[in-house]
Design a protein around this motif. Structure first.
Motif, PDB file in Angstrom:
ATOM      1  N   PRO A 133       0.808  -1.229   0.000  1.00  0.00           N
ATOM      2  CA  PRO A 133       0.000   0.000   0.000  1.00  0.00           C
ATOM      3  C   PRO A 133       0.843   1.282   0.000  1.00  0.00           C
ATOM      4  O   PRO A 133       0.347   2.349  -0.342  1.00  0.00           O
ATOM      5  CB  PRO A 133      -0.821  -0.106   1.284  1.00  0.00           C
ATOM      6  N   LEU A 134       2.118   1.168   0.356  1.00  0.00           N
ATOM      7  CA  LEU A 134       3.026   2.326   0.352  1.00  0.00           C
ATOM      8  C   LEU A 134       3.666   2.528  -1.028  1.00  0.00           C
ATOM      9  O   LEU A 134       4.498   3.414  -1.201  1.00  0.00           O
ATOM     10  CB  LEU A 134       4.129   2.134   1.401  1.00  0.00           C
ATOM     11  N   GLY A 135       3.300   1.668  -1.981  1.00  0.00           N
ATOM     12  CA  GLY A 135       3.847   1.785  -3.328  1.00  0.00           C
ATOM     13  C   GLY A 135       5.058   0.904  -3.579  1.00  0.00           C
ATOM     14  O   GLY A 135       5.668   0.982  -4.642  1.00  0.00           O
ATOM     15  N   LEU A 136       5.418   0.074  -2.625  1.00  0.00           N
ATOM     16  CA  LEU A 136       6.571  -0.823  -2.782  1.00  0.00           C
ATOM     17  C   LEU A 136       6.056  -2.171  -3.272  1.00  0.00           C
ATOM     18  O   LEU A 136       5.938  -3.127  -2.507  1.00  0.00           O
ATOM     19  CB  LEU A 136       7.323  -0.960  -1.456  1.00  0.00           C
ATOM     20  N   SER A 137       5.752  -2.241  -4.561  1.00  0.00           N
ATOM     21  CA  SER A 137       5.056  -3.412  -5.083  1.00  0.00           C
ATOM     22  C   SER A 137       5.975  -4.468  -5.689  1.00  0.00           C
ATOM     23  O   SER A 137       5.522  -5.567  -5.971  1.00  0.00           O
ATOM     24  CB  SER A 137       4.017  -2.981  -6.107  1.00  0.00           C
ATOM     25  N   THR A 138       7.246  -4.158  -5.879  1.00  0.00           N
ATOM     26  CA  THR A 138       8.158  -5.156  -6.452  1.00  0.00           C
ATOM     27  C   THR A 138       9.179  -5.596  -5.403  1.00  0.00           C
ATOM     28  O   THR A 138       9.503  -4.832  -4.485  1.00  0.00           O
ATOM     29  CB  THR A 138       8.920  -4.587  -7.662  1.00  0.00           C
ATOM     30  N   PRO A 139       9.712  -6.807  -5.557  1.00  0.00           N
ATOM     31  CA  PRO A 139      10.763  -7.245  -4.630  1.00  0.00           C
ATOM     32  C   PRO A 139      11.971  -6.304  -4.635  1.00  0.00           C
ATOM     33  O   PRO A 139      12.591  -6.087  -3.597  1.00  0.00           O
ATOM     34  CB  PRO A 139      11.138  -8.637  -5.145  1.00  0.00           C
ATOM     35  N   TYR A 140      12.292  -5.735  -5.795  1.00  0.00           N
ATOM     36  CA  TYR A 140      13.438  -4.815  -5.872  1.00  0.00           C
ATOM     37  C   TYR A 140      13.181  -3.556  -5.056  1.00  0.00           C
ATOM     38  O   TYR A 140      14.064  -3.063  -4.355  1.00  0.00           O
ATOM     39  CB  TYR A 140      13.747  -4.468  -7.324  1.00  0.00           C
ATOM     40  N   ALA A 141      11.961  -3.019  -5.147  1.00  0.00           N
ATOM     41  CA  ALA A 141      11.608  -1.833  -4.359  1.00  0.00           C
ATOM     42  C   ALA A 141      11.608  -2.161  -2.874  1.00  0.00           C
ATOM     43  O   ALA A 141      12.043  -1.349  -2.052  1.00  0.00           O
ATOM     44  CB  ALA A 141      10.243  -1.299  -4.791  1.00  0.00           C
ATOM     45  N   GLN A 142      11.148  -3.349  -2.531  1.00  0.00           N
ATOM     46  CA  GLN A 142      11.106  -3.754  -1.130  1.00  0.00           C
ATOM     47  C   GLN A 142      12.520  -3.936  -0.578  1.00  0.00           C
ATOM     48  O   GLN A 142      12.816  -3.505   0.542  1.00  0.00           O
ATOM     49  CB  GLN A 142      10.276  -5.029  -0.981  1.00  0.00           C
ATOM     50  N   ALA A 143      13.400  -4.530  -1.366  1.00  0.00           N
ATOM     51  CA  ALA A 143      14.792  -4.691  -0.945  1.00  0.00           C
ATOM     52  C   ALA A 143      15.454  -3.326  -0.761  1.00  0.00           C
ATOM     53  O   ALA A 143      16.148  -3.088   0.234  1.00  0.00           O
ATOM     54  CB  ALA A 143      15.563  -5.521  -1.971  1.00  0.00           C
ATOM     55  N   ALA A 144      15.217  -2.424  -1.707  1.00  0.00           N
ATOM     56  CA  ALA A 144      15.797  -1.080  -1.603  1.00  0.00           C
ATOM     57  C   ALA A 144      15.263  -0.349  -0.378  1.00  0.00           C
ATOM     58  O   ALA A 144      16.010   0.371   0.295  1.00  0.00           O
ATOM     59  CB  ALA A 144      15.494  -0.283  -2.876  1.00  0.00           C
ATOM     60  N   ASP A 145      13.994  -0.543  -0.069  1.00  0.00           N
ATOM     61  CA  ASP A 145      13.380   0.085   1.105  1.00  0.00           C
ATOM     62  C   ASP A 145      14.113  -0.316   2.385  1.00  0.00           C
ATOM     63  O   ASP A 145      14.281   0.496   3.292  1.00  0.00           O
ATOM     64  CB  ASP A 145      11.908  -0.331   1.194  1.00  0.00           C
ATOM     65  N   LEU A 146      14.575  -1.563   2.421  1.00  0.00           N
ATOM     66  CA  LEU A 146      15.283  -2.055   3.603  1.00  0.00           C
ATOM     67  C   LEU A 146      16.793  -1.888   3.501  1.00  0.00           C
ATOM     68  O   LEU A 146      17.509  -2.151   4.464  1.00  0.00           O
ATOM     69  CB  LEU A 146      14.945  -3.533   3.834  1.00  0.00           C
ATOM     70  N   GLY A 147      17.274  -1.460   2.330  1.00  0.00           N
ATOM     71  CA  GLY A 147      18.713  -1.268   2.146  1.00  0.00           C
ATOM     72  C   GLY A 147      19.481  -2.571   2.043  1.00  0.00           C
ATOM     73  O   GLY A 147      20.623  -2.654   2.489  1.00  0.00           O
ATOM     74  N   VAL A 148      18.847  -3.593   1.443  1.00  0.00           N
ATOM     75  CA  VAL A 148      19.505  -4.886   1.300  1.00  0.00           C
ATOM     76  C   VAL A 148      19.625  -5.263  -0.173  1.00  0.00           C
ATOM     77  O   VAL A 148      18.906  -4.755  -1.021  1.00  0.00           O
ATOM     78  CB  VAL A 148      18.767  -6.003   2.077  1.00  0.00           C
ATOM     79  N   ASP A 149      20.524  -6.176  -0.469  1.00  0.00           N
ATOM     80  CA  ASP A 149      20.736  -6.691  -1.809  1.00  0.00           C
ATOM     81  C   ASP A 149      19.493  -7.438  -2.285  1.00  0.00           C
ATOM     82  O   ASP A 149      18.895  -8.220  -1.527  1.00  0.00           O
ATOM     83  CB  ASP A 149      21.946  -7.630  -1.780  1.00  0.00           C
ATOM     84  N   GLY A 150      19.099  -7.203  -3.532  1.00  0.00           N
ATOM     85  CA  GLY A 150      17.905  -7.836  -4.078  1.00  0.00           C
ATOM     86  C   GLY A 150      17.974  -9.351  -4.099  1.00  0.00           C
ATOM     87  O   GLY A 150      16.989 -10.027  -3.807  1.00  0.00           O
ATOM     88  N   GLY A 151      19.131  -9.903  -4.439  1.00  0.00           N
ATOM     89  CA  GLY A 151      19.290 -11.357  -4.462  1.00  0.00           C
ATOM     90  C   GLY A 151      19.159 -11.960  -3.076  1.00  0.00           C
ATOM     91  O   GLY A 151      18.499 -12.985  -2.885  1.00  0.00           O
TER      92      GLY A 151
END
Length: 78
Positions: free
Chosen positions: A23-41
């Motif tokens: 609901p905050l607009g973080l709809s992709t795994p890449y956006a979610q990883a970036a939100d937490l400051g972690v590597d996507g893989g």
């Protein structure tokens, strides 16, 4: 502790996290990883059930301090 014995581990409740952040607009795994400051893989592996590190727990807790720990993490012997 003997070799082969189960050890306590912490796992991420990825579905609960997605429900929190989509609901905050973080709809992709890449956006979610970036939100937490972690590597996507690494984030992908965590979402598929790899145990998490203390650093990952801290990143999530610092980013979402009002979300109860139990909502996003579970412990088990494995």
């Amino acid at each position: 502790m003997h070799a082969g014995q189960p050890r306590p581990k912490v796992f991420f409740k990825a579905a609960a996290y997605r429900a929190l952040v989509e609901p905050l607009g973080l709809s992709t795994p890449y956006a979610q990883a970036a939100d937490l400051g972690v590597d996507g893989g690494n984030f992908g592996r965590i979402c598929r059930g790899q145990p998490v590190s203390a650093e990952f727990i801290a990143r999530v807790r610092l980013r979402y301090p009002r979300v109860p720990y139990e909502q996003l993490f579970r412990e088990e012997m494995s």
